[in-house]
Scaffold this motif. Structure first.
Motif, short mmCIF file in Angstrom:
data_model
loop_
_atom_site.label_atom_id
_atom_site.label_comp_id
_atom_site.label_asym_id
_atom_site.label_seq_id
_atom_site.Cartn_x
_atom_site.Cartn_y
_atom_site.Cartn_z
N GLU A 274 -17.21 -1.60 -5.58
CA GLU A 274 -15.85 -1.72 -6.09
C GLU A 274 -14.87 -0.95 -5.21
N CYS A 275 -13.69 -1.51 -5.09
CA CYS A 275 -12.64 -0.86 -4.30
C CYS A 275 -11.32 -1.01 -5.03
N VAL A 276 -10.61 0.08 -5.19
CA VAL A 276 -9.32 0.07 -5.88
C VAL A 276 -8.29 0.77 -5.02
N GLN A 277 -7.11 0.15 -4.89
CA GLN A 277 -6.02 0.78 -4.16
C GLN A 277 -4.81 0.92 -5.08
N ASP A 278 -4.07 2.00 -4.86
CA ASP A 278 -2.96 2.30 -5.76
C ASP A 278 -1.60 2.10 -5.10
N ARG B 12 -3.75 -3.12 3.19
CA ARG B 12 -2.45 -2.93 3.82
C ARG B 12 -1.46 -3.91 3.21
N PRO B 13 -0.18 -3.58 3.28
CA PRO B 13 0.83 -4.50 2.76
C PRO B 13 1.07 -5.64 3.74
N THR B 14 1.62 -6.72 3.25
CA THR B 14 1.93 -7.85 4.12
C THR B 14 3.08 -7.49 5.06
N GLU C 71 -0.66 -1.00 9.70
CA GLU C 71 -1.67 0.04 9.53
C GLU C 71 -2.59 -0.28 8.36
N LEU C 72 -3.88 -0.03 8.57
CA LEU C 72 -4.87 -0.19 7.51
C LEU C 72 -5.15 1.15 6.86
N PHE C 73 -5.33 1.13 5.54
CA PHE C 73 -5.71 2.32 4.79
C PHE C 73 -7.13 2.12 4.29
N PHE C 74 -8.00 3.05 4.65
CA PHE C 74 -9.42 2.91 4.34
C PHE C 74 -9.84 3.80 3.19
N GLY D 67 -14.44 7.48 5.91
CA GLY D 67 -13.64 6.31 6.24
C GLY D 67 -12.80 6.53 7.49
N LEU D 68 -12.15 5.47 7.94
CA LEU D 68 -11.30 5.57 9.13
C LEU D 68 -9.90 6.01 8.73
N VAL D 69 -9.28 6.74 9.63
CA VAL D 69 -7.91 7.20 9.41
C VAL D 69 -7.05 6.73 10.58
N HIS D 70 -5.92 6.16 10.27
CA HIS D 70 -5.01 5.65 11.29
C HIS D 70 -4.39 6.81 12.08
N LEU D 71 -4.39 6.67 13.41
CA LEU D 71 -3.80 7.71 14.25
C LEU D 71 -2.45 7.30 14.81
#
Lengths: 113, 111
Positions: free
Chosen positions: A22-26, A94-96, A101-104, B42-46
């Motif tokens: 499961e993955c949840v983003q806020d 990430r937002p459209t 940038e991707l948030f992991f 996890g990966l972090v954007h630089l």
């Protein structure tokens, strides 16, 4: 602060079991992604989703399915786990509209015995 | 489909030295991003550099982009032991398509 939460950091499952990651983003992001990471192979895209109830296959979708019933939640499902699915699984969003940038999340390390 | 290829695969340096990592890619991009991953995390954007930019700085990080050679480099100056991590480049294309990651460079900074 932006947060992507993966439900389990470590899982151990048996061959043939059904596994849910499961993955949840806020952050109200439209786009969510599942990658798997293996030594020497880098990150490979399994599935992604542009919106609720939408899903697209990535480069290695075989053996996996996904579910996106709510915008904030993206689930990766292994219908019948196999030993070659032992891996680190990374969820990202990430937002459209944005920088790209991707948030992991912190990752889920799955071991299939 | 792997787009970016980092070079070297592994790099070991002394604290205080500079670390340079390179990334090559194959097709036209909208932007190129660098990420860091601590072991087991996890990966972090630089940093992100757009296709119309040639150089960008952020603190001790310097990124260059050469679209004619389809390559980018990440320079970390005055490295610290805490910089020990894996570093990935990721290419971003026009439209809302997923990032494609390289295999990463594993950097070890020895105190």
């Amino acid at each position: 602060d932006v947060k992507v939460t993966q439900s389990s950091r470590y899982l151990v499952k048996r061959t043939g079991e059904k596994v849910f990651l499961e993955c949840v983003q806020d952050m109200d992001h439209e786009n969510m992604f599942w990658y798997r990471q293996d030594p020497g192979l880098g990150l490979r895209l399994i599935y992604f989703s542009y919106d609720v109830k939408m899903k697209e296959k990535g480069d290695i979708p075989e053996g996996y399915s996904v579910s996106r019933e709510k915008k904030e939640r993206f689930s990766l499902i292994l219908e019948s786990a196999s030993t070659n699915q032992t891996s680190m699984y990374l969820c990202a969003s990430r937002p459209t509209t944005g920088t790209g940038e991707l948030f992991f999340g912190e990752g889920s390390r799955l071991t299939v015995l | 489909s792997q787009q970016g290829e980092e070079d070297p695969q592994a790099l070991s340096i002394q604290e205080g030295e500079n670390a340079t990592m390179n990334c090559s890619y194959k097709t036209s991009i909208n932007n190129l991003q660098w990420y860091r991953q601590n072991s087991g995390r996890g990966l972090v954007h630089l940093i992100l550099i757009r296709s119309n930019e040639r150089e960008k700085h952020s603190g001790r990080l310097r990124v260059t982009l050469d679209t004619s050679k389809k390559s980018s480099s990440l320079l970390i100056t005055a490295s610290r032991a805490a910089d020990t991590a894996s570093y990935f480049c990721a290419t971003d294309f026009q439209g809302n398509t997923p990032l494609v990651f390289g295999k990463g460079t594993r950097l070890s900074v020895i105190a």
